[in-house]
Design a protein around this motif. Structure first.
Motif, PDB file in Angstrom:
ATOM      1  N   PHE A 136     -78.425  16.071 -28.555  1.00  0.00           N
ATOM      2  CA  PHE A 136     -77.484  15.081 -29.068  1.00  0.00           C
ATOM      3  C   PHE A 136     -77.790  13.719 -28.483  1.00  0.00           C
ATOM      4  N   GLN A 137     -77.868  12.724 -29.352  1.00  0.00           N
ATOM      5  CA  GLN A 137     -78.003  11.325 -28.943  1.00  0.00           C
ATOM      6  C   GLN A 137     -76.586  10.768 -28.853  1.00  0.00           C
ATOM      7  N   VAL A 138     -76.207  10.289 -27.661  1.00  0.00           N
ATOM      8  CA  VAL A 138     -74.814   9.867 -27.438  1.00  0.00           C
ATOM      9  C   VAL A 138     -74.670   8.401 -27.051  1.00  0.00           C
ATOM     10  N   GLY A 139     -75.773   7.661 -26.986  1.00  0.00           N
ATOM     11  CA  GLY A 139     -75.712   6.238 -26.669  1.00  0.00           C
ATOM     12  C   GLY A 139     -75.174   5.977 -25.271  1.00  0.00           C
ATOM     13  N   ASP A 140     -74.349   4.937 -25.171  1.00  0.00           N
ATOM     14  CA  ASP A 140     -73.837   4.501 -23.876  1.00  0.00           C
ATOM     15  C   ASP A 140     -72.849   5.474 -23.245  1.00  0.00           C
ATOM     16  N   LYS A 141     -72.424   6.500 -23.983  1.00  0.00           N
ATOM     17  CA  LYS A 141     -71.478   7.482 -23.438  1.00  0.00           C
ATOM     18  C   LYS A 141     -72.169   8.557 -22.599  1.00  0.00           C
ATOM     19  N   ARG A 142     -73.487   8.491 -22.451  1.00  0.00           N
ATOM     20  CA  ARG A 142     -74.248   9.543 -21.761  1.00  0.00           C
ATOM     21  C   ARG A 142     -73.677   9.873 -20.389  1.00  0.00           C
ATOM     22  N   PRO A 182     -89.875   6.232 -20.554  1.00  0.00           N
ATOM     23  CA  PRO A 182     -89.631   4.825 -20.899  1.00  0.00           C
ATOM     24  C   PRO A 182     -88.605   4.674 -22.020  1.00  0.00           C
ATOM     25  N   GLY A 183     -87.522   3.996 -21.735  1.00  0.00           N
ATOM     26  CA  GLY A 183     -86.500   3.701 -22.731  1.00  0.00           C
ATOM     27  C   GLY A 183     -85.393   4.719 -22.885  1.00  0.00           C
ATOM     28  N   SER A 184     -85.481   5.865 -22.209  1.00  0.00           N
ATOM     29  CA  SER A 184     -84.421   6.851 -22.377  1.00  0.00           C
ATOM     30  C   SER A 184     -84.514   7.928 -21.296  1.00  0.00           C
ATOM     31  N   LYS A 196     -78.763  12.916 -24.565  1.00  0.00           N
ATOM     32  CA  LYS A 196     -79.696  11.789 -24.463  1.00  0.00           C
ATOM     33  C   LYS A 196     -78.969  10.509 -24.874  1.00  0.00           C
ATOM     34  N   PRO A 197     -79.236   9.396 -24.168  1.00  0.00           N
ATOM     35  CA  PRO A 197     -78.666   8.141 -24.641  1.00  0.00           C
ATOM     36  C   PRO A 197     -79.317   7.686 -25.956  1.00  0.00           C
ATOM     37  N   ARG A 198     -80.633   7.862 -26.047  1.00  0.00           N
ATOM     38  CA  ARG A 198     -81.407   7.491 -27.238  1.00  0.00           C
ATOM     39  C   ARG A 198     -82.502   8.528 -27.464  1.00  0.00           C
ATOM     40  N   ALA A 199     -82.853   8.705 -28.717  1.00  0.00           N
ATOM     41  CA  ALA A 199     -83.918   9.662 -29.054  1.00  0.00           C
ATOM     42  C   ALA A 199     -85.269   9.102 -28.694  1.00  0.00           C
TER      43      ALA A 199
END
Length: 150
Positions: free
Chosen positions: A100-106, A127-129, A147-150
């Motif tokens: 699951f990608q959850v963004g800033d709620k990680r 890098p980046g996530s 994950k914050p981002r995929a």
């Protein structure tokens, strides 16, 4: 949960398998697509990767089948301790996690899951996530990858 996990962020199903080549070929026939590239990651010391709270050291064969914004990941672990080896030894081939990608709620989601008694099985950064495997298979039948981002 106050910081719920949205179905909109459901991005992956990850399978742990004993023979990634055979499994990749079978999925390719099933979907009538080319056999996905199999990457072979040798064991390496990586301070950005932990397994059950300790630095992780393991190798992994890995392949991705893309289906739009969704992926099926195939993982064949080596003999070293890892979340994937643990799962394969316990269950054999099967669904290791849902991603699951959850963004800033990680961080908030991880914190709530820890408060609920779910251990962080593996944490990795790239890098980046990042990715965090939450040990939820006893209650949910599968682990979660937050994950914050995929």
């Amino acid at each position: 949960m106050e910081n719920n996990i949205s179905f909109d962020g459901f991005i992956q199903i990850a399978l742990v398998v004993k023979d990634i080549q055979k499994t990749a070929e079978t999925w390719a026939r099933f979907f009538n697509i080319p056999v996905p590239e199999i990457q072979n990651h040798a064991p390496a010391r990586n301070p950005e990767l932990t397994y059950r709270g300790q630095p992780a050291y393991y190798g992994l064969k890995f392949a991705v089948i893309k289906a739009g914004n969704f992926v099926i990941e195939l993982h064949e672990p080596d003999e070293h301790d890892s979340t994937f080896r643990e799962f394969l030894d316990k269950h054999g081939n099967g669904v290791h996690h849902l991603g699951f990608q959850v963004g800033d709620k990680r961080d908030a989601i991880i914190g709530e899951l820890e408060e609920m008694g779910y251990a962080m099985r593996t944490i990795g950064f790239y890098p980046g996530s990042s990715w965090t495997i939450v040990d939820s298979e006893d209650d949910l039948g599968v682990n979660l990858n937050i994950k914050p981002r995929a």
